[in-house]
Design a protein around this motif. Structure first.
Motif, PDB file in Angstrom:
ATOM      1  N   ALA A  61      13.987  22.728 -24.328  1.00  0.00           N
ATOM      2  CA  ALA A  61      14.068  21.676 -23.305  1.00  0.00           C
ATOM      3  C   ALA A  61      14.847  20.474 -23.823  1.00  0.00           C
ATOM      4  O   ALA A  61      15.637  19.868 -23.086  1.00  0.00           O
ATOM      5  CB  ALA A  61      12.665  21.264 -22.870  1.00  0.00           C
ATOM      6  N   ILE A  69      18.455  21.269 -23.555  1.00  0.00           N
ATOM      7  CA  ILE A  69      18.898  21.261 -22.151  1.00  0.00           C
ATOM      8  C   ILE A  69      19.048  19.834 -21.639  1.00  0.00           C
ATOM      9  O   ILE A  69      19.994  19.510 -20.921  1.00  0.00           O
ATOM     10  CB  ILE A  69      17.917  22.065 -21.272  1.00  0.00           C
ATOM     11  N   GLU A  70      18.141  18.967 -22.045  1.00  0.00           N
ATOM     12  CA  GLU A  70      18.092  17.602 -21.512  1.00  0.00           C
ATOM     13  C   GLU A  70      19.021  16.620 -22.210  1.00  0.00           C
ATOM     14  O   GLU A  70      19.360  15.587 -21.638  1.00  0.00           O
ATOM     15  CB  GLU A  70      16.653  17.084 -21.593  1.00  0.00           C
ATOM     16  N   SER A  71      19.427  16.894 -23.435  1.00  0.00           N
ATOM     17  CA  SER A  71      20.191  15.894 -24.178  1.00  0.00           C
ATOM     18  C   SER A  71      21.538  16.430 -24.657  1.00  0.00           C
ATOM     19  O   SER A  71      21.624  17.129 -25.667  1.00  0.00           O
ATOM     20  CB  SER A  71      19.383  15.408 -25.384  1.00  0.00           C
ATOM     21  N   LYS A  72      22.584  16.037 -23.951  1.00  0.00           N
ATOM     22  CA  LYS A  72      23.929  16.420 -24.376  1.00  0.00           C
ATOM     23  C   LYS A  72      24.287  15.766 -25.705  1.00  0.00           C
ATOM     24  O   LYS A  72      25.009  16.345 -26.509  1.00  0.00           O
ATOM     25  CB  LYS A  72      24.950  16.049 -23.304  1.00  0.00           C
TER      26      LYS A  72
END
Length: 87
Positions: A41, A44-47
């Protein structure tokens, strides 16, 4: 491997010397599905985290595991052995 493609990894096991948690990978304890899911997660959430882990992993592979790096270490080893035999 994955690291040469500059892709971040989230793993639950493997050689400790190969991945460094928070530096070039996210490592979760074996048999801890929730921790692995949290790591996925985060990716997915932090580029920004993906970019950091990817860049660090690629740099480490090039610096420590590339053909040039391995050849350099072997040459250093051979020179050390030769020098100790000559002494």
């Amino acid at each position: 491997g994955v690291q040469t493609c500059a892709l971040p990894i989230s793993a639950s096991t493997g050689p400790a010397w190969l991945t460094r948690h928070g530096e070039d990978a996210l490592v979760s304890p074996v048999d801890d599905a929730q921790a692995l899911a949290r790591s996925a997660a985060m990716l997915i959430e932090s580029k920004a985290l993906v970019a950091k882990l990817s860049a660090n992993a690629k740099r480490r592979v090039e610096d420590e595991f590339s053909e040039a790096a391995i050849v350099k270490r072997y040459l250093q080893l051979f020179q050390t052995v030769r020098a100790s035999c000559a002494a």
